[in-house]
Scaffold this motif. Sequence first.
Motif, PDB file in Angstrom:
ATOM      1  N   ALA A 114       0.851  -1.197   0.000  1.00 32.71           N
ATOM      2  CA  ALA A 114       0.000   0.000   0.000  1.00 32.71           C
ATOM      3  C   ALA A 114       0.882   1.240   0.000  1.00 32.71           C
ATOM      4  O   ALA A 114       1.973   1.250   0.576  1.00 32.71           O
ATOM      5  N   LYS A 115       0.381   2.288  -0.643  1.00 38.15           N
ATOM      6  CA  LYS A 115       1.115   3.549  -0.739  1.00 38.15           C
ATOM      7  C   LYS A 115       0.323   4.642  -0.008  1.00 38.15           C
ATOM      8  O   LYS A 115      -0.395   5.427  -0.625  1.00 38.15           O
ATOM      9  N   PRO A 116       0.426   4.715   1.318  1.00 36.27           N
ATOM     10  CA  PRO A 116      -0.404   5.646   2.079  1.00 36.27           C
ATOM     11  C   PRO A 116      -0.142   7.116   1.779  1.00 36.27           C
ATOM     12  O   PRO A 116      -1.011   7.962   2.019  1.00 36.27           O
ATOM     13  N   ASP A 117       1.026   7.442   1.252  1.00 37.01           N
ATOM     14  CA  ASP A 117       1.327   8.852   0.958  1.00 37.01           C
ATOM     15  C   ASP A 117       1.023   9.230  -0.483  1.00 37.01           C
ATOM     16  O   ASP A 117       1.407  10.304  -0.942  1.00 37.01           O
ATOM     17  N   ALA A 118       0.300   8.361  -1.218  1.00 39.70           N
ATOM     18  CA  ALA A 118      -0.011   8.653  -2.619  1.00 39.70           C
ATOM     19  C   ALA A 118      -0.770   9.968  -2.795  1.00 39.70           C
ATOM     20  O   ALA A 118      -0.450  10.751  -3.697  1.00 39.70           O
ATOM     21  N   PRO A 119      -1.786  10.277  -1.970  1.00 39.59           N
ATOM     22  CA  PRO A 119      -2.473  11.568  -2.149  1.00 39.59           C
ATOM     23  C   PRO A 119      -1.536  12.762  -1.970  1.00 39.59           C
ATOM     24  O   PRO A 119      -1.624  13.741  -2.729  1.00 39.59           O
ATOM     25  N   ALA A 120      -0.642  12.697  -0.986  1.00 37.43           N
ATOM     26  CA  ALA A 120       0.299  13.801  -0.769  1.00 37.43           C
ATOM     27  C   ALA A 120       1.268  13.923  -1.941  1.00 37.43           C
ATOM     28  O   ALA A 120       1.599  15.043  -2.377  1.00 37.43           O
ATOM     29  N   LEU A 121       1.717  12.793  -2.466  1.00 35.26           N
ATOM     30  CA  LEU A 121       2.616  12.817  -3.618  1.00 35.26           C
ATOM     31  C   LEU A 121       1.896  13.366  -4.851  1.00 35.26           C
ATOM     32  O   LEU A 121       2.504  14.065  -5.670  1.00 35.26           O
ATOM     33  N   LEU A 122       0.614  13.042  -4.979  1.00 34.15           N
ATOM     34  CA  LEU A 122      -0.155  13.539  -6.113  1.00 34.15           C
ATOM     35  C   LEU A 122      -0.307  15.053  -6.030  1.00 34.15           C
ATOM     36  O   LEU A 122      -0.155  15.768  -7.029  1.00 34.15           O
ATOM     37  N   ARG A 123      -0.599  15.542  -4.837  1.00 33.81           N
ATOM     38  CA  ARG A 123      -0.708  16.985  -4.642  1.00 33.81           C
ATOM     39  C   ARG A 123       0.610  17.671  -5.019  1.00 33.81           C
ATOM     40  O   ARG A 123       0.622  18.725  -5.659  1.00 33.81           O
TER      41      ARG A 123
END
Length: 364
Positions: A114-123
């Motif tokens: 799982a990539k829990p920081d995906a939303p932050a990386l997307l931002r």
Amino acid sequence: MFLNVRSSESPVRGRGAQSAQVPTRFGLATREVDGDWLDAAGAIDGPGPKLRTTVTEEFAKTAISYNTSPDIPFDRSLNPYRGCEHGCVYCYARPTHAWHDLSPGLDFETKLFAKPDAPALLRKAFAVRGYRPAPLALGTNTDPYQPIESRYRITRGVLEVCLETGHPVTITTKSARVLDDLDLLQALAMRNLTAVSISVTSLDPRLSGILEPRASAPAKRLAALEALAKAGVHTNVSVSPIIPAITDSFIEAILLEAGARGVQSASWIMLRLPHEVAPLFREWLDVHFPDRAAKVMAIVQAVRGGKDNDARFFSRMKPSGVWADLVRSRFRLAMKRAGIPQAKPALDCGQFRPPHRDGQLALF
């Protein structure tokens, strides 16, 4: 090349793959269970431990993957998870697990990332100067709504970033869990920023249970399509993959059901068997459909130039031959009878506004 490691000669219950299928394409160390020991172990120790799903959190440097493939209609995607608990035996993403020194077989559906920081990386990616928006595809490799999404909610976080920034996003899934985010999807749809495709391979829950054991039942997927359509979300039913002599008999019925639920478009993909997927699928056929295994593979090879798979650009997504032409004709006619308009969404890229950089307020 692969090494087949089976823990038992009986079917593996609740999973799609029937063995580990240890890859050797990358020169990885191979492992093999000793046959004499395996025969004795069952009598002495009884059945082995039940397979459990484990999740490892990984922290990538980037969220978006770009491609220049001429065979797919998007140039960027995001996958919140690696591996997929749905366990679809035919999944073309299975070979990617080999890069982790893991099996594309049972490891792919039990050892997840799982990539829990995906939303932050997307931002962060959206905030880069010069970023040009185009539809972001979710679910192109592994399902963004597989069971662990209910715990991690990474996909929901990605949708929140897209809604905040006005960025178009598309979803492909086999799960009715997509309705958990109906509020966000409806808000995105009101701004012409999203479209959802749900794959329905058959209408037989028993077949689905061995073909894609932990995905939503066919009836639940159809109900999800109906709920999305009523909410104003552009919906597509994907009859994918079509497996000859296994699921092709459901084409017309699936389209009729989808059409009655207000689905706006439909698509199909013929079964693809890249790398380790081919032996895994052959093994699955031997376990569940030994009576027609040879027939299935004969048709698969007939539409793929005599091979289990055709990996060439421009042809890998376009099966050829009489059987493929017959499916095209059946699909086209069935769509007309089902009243599916085949409307293609033209998502709006003009609403995108990058998020604030480094916490500073934007001037405009």
